[in-house]
Design an enzyme around this catalytic site. Structure first.
Site, PDB file in Angstrom:
ATOM      1  N   LYS A  57       0.660  -1.138   0.023  1.00  0.00           N
ATOM      2  CA  LYS A  57      -0.066   0.068   0.108  1.00  0.00           C
ATOM      3  C   LYS A  57       1.002   1.421   0.186  1.00  0.00           C
ATOM      4  O   LYS A  57       0.294   2.359  -0.302  1.00  0.00           O
ATOM      5  CB  LYS A  57      -0.678   0.058   1.397  1.00  0.00           C
ATOM      6  CG  LYS A  57      -2.218  -0.869   1.149  1.00  0.00           C
ATOM      7  CD  LYS A  57      -3.175  -0.478   0.185  1.00  0.00           C
ATOM      8  CE  LYS A  57      -4.517  -1.266   0.192  1.00  0.00           C
ATOM      9  NZ  LYS A  57      -5.520  -0.795  -0.543  1.00  0.00           N
ATOM     10  N   SER A 313       0.590 -10.066  -0.675  1.00  0.00           N
ATOM     11  CA  SER A 313       0.571  -8.479  -0.432  1.00  0.00           C
ATOM     12  C   SER A 313       0.680  -7.688   0.897  1.00  0.00           C
ATOM     13  O   SER A 313       1.284  -6.679   1.001  1.00  0.00           O
ATOM     14  CB  SER A 313      -0.915  -8.167  -1.082  1.00  0.00           C
ATOM     15  OG  SER A 313      -1.800  -8.856  -0.277  1.00  0.00           O
TER      16      SER A 313
END
Length: 328
Positions: A57, A313
């Site tokens: 992110k 992720s």
């Protein structure tokens, strides 16, 4: 970049990669002989759990915030997130000296809350099951004039996350690897839409698969329907990082064009994937970050004899929770 009339392209992602140069932790592709043997495939893992702030992110948040005007920097940032986008925004805001308010669900993992605060951001809680984060964010935007940095439905966010796909494709080419399939976790779709743009630009024949938790498979069902579908309410999942109500208005058209399909995985399969990542890759991967690995065991895509990439992720999970999840 025109945020209203955005035609996502590889040039936007290449520009994001230049902005991010020198800011990222290199996450080169990893391979495990034992996992290759287990799945009878050659599997490359993109360990974004090792990225700055513990997830992918940071890429999108930094790319968006780095383009702020002086006037926007003065106004400050508001964002909503279960934790990974929160940390990416908070960290990027600190780099640029901008005030940030992060609206987080009250059940967000404590490690994500603590990390977000450690970057100097103010945290405001809401109940993800009974309250609207948009309603909570409204006073900060309308009354205080803060700039909303959304978690996925923003062209600069998509382009920043797409640098992962650029790195996967370029490293594969550098190493003489031809990828048959890429498995990517999907919440609102910012990561997978960006990855799909980059990978398809470099390797058009590679298939891209979105992976979601069971009962939160809005992308999979939307792809089947050909239009956006929302999740039914009342369900729970351990994959807090990727629990979204429906695909994004910007991300879904990209994914409808680029994806081969969607896969839904159970919490049990996710726990197994977390154990495999810890055992074979020596990585701590959070539940939502593990769904791509969980998809390999689902049998929904035949990977035998294939060469595939899996995006891990994020790795922001309380260690007590992690130990319980991989033990169960």
């Amino acid at each position: 970049m025109d945020h209203q009339n955005f035609a996502a392209g590889i040039a936007d992602i290449e520009a994001a990669a230049k902005r991010l140069s020198g800011q990222l932790v290199p996450t080169r592709l990893m391979e495990s002989e034992s996992l290759n043997d287990r799945y009878n495939a050659r599997i490359f893992f993109k360990p974004e759990c090792l990225q700055r702030t513990g997830s992918f992110k940071f890429r999108g948040a930094y790319n968006r915030i780095s383009q702020f005007t002086p006037e926007e920097k003065e106004r400050g940032i508001v964002a909503f997130s279960s934790g990974n986008h929160a940390q990416g925004v908070a960290s990027s805001a600190r780099i640029f000296g901008i005030k940030a308010v992060i609206i987080m669900p009250s059940d967000a993992p404590q490690v994500k809350v603590d990390n977000t605060r450690s970057y100097g951001a103010e945290v405001v809680f809401f109940d993800r099951y009974t309250e609207s984060r948009d309603v909570i964010a409204a006073p900060f935007i309308e009354e205080r004039g803060m700039v909303l940095v959304p978690p996925y439905d923003d062209p600069s966010i998509i382009a920043g996350q797409g640098t992962i796909g650029l790195e996967i494709a370029d490293e594969a080419k550098e190493r003489g690897i031809t990828l048959d399939d890429v498995f990517v976790p999907s919440g609102g779709g910012g990561l997978i839409s960006g990855v799909s743009i980059a990978v398809k630009a470099r390797s058009p024949q590679t298939r891209i698969w979105g992976v979601e938790p069971e009962n939160f498979d809005d992308l999979r069902r939307s792809l089947v329907a050909g239009e956006i579908r929302s999740n039914e309410t009342g369900y729970r999942s351990i994959c807090d990082a990727i629990l979204t109500a429906q695909p994004g208005d910007l991300t879904f058209p990209i994914n409808r064009q680029n994806l081969a399909g969607g896969i839904a995985v159970s919490d049990i399969a996710v726990r197994k994937a977390m154990r495999e990542a810890a055992s074979h890759l020596k990585l701590v991967v959070e539940p939502g970050g593990s769904v791509g690995l969980a998809a390999l065991a689902s049998g929904e895509v035949d990977i035998k004899g294939k060469t595939v990439a899996v995006v891990l992720s994020g790795g922001n999970v309380d260690l007590d929770s992690f130990s319980k999840l991989i033990a169960s």
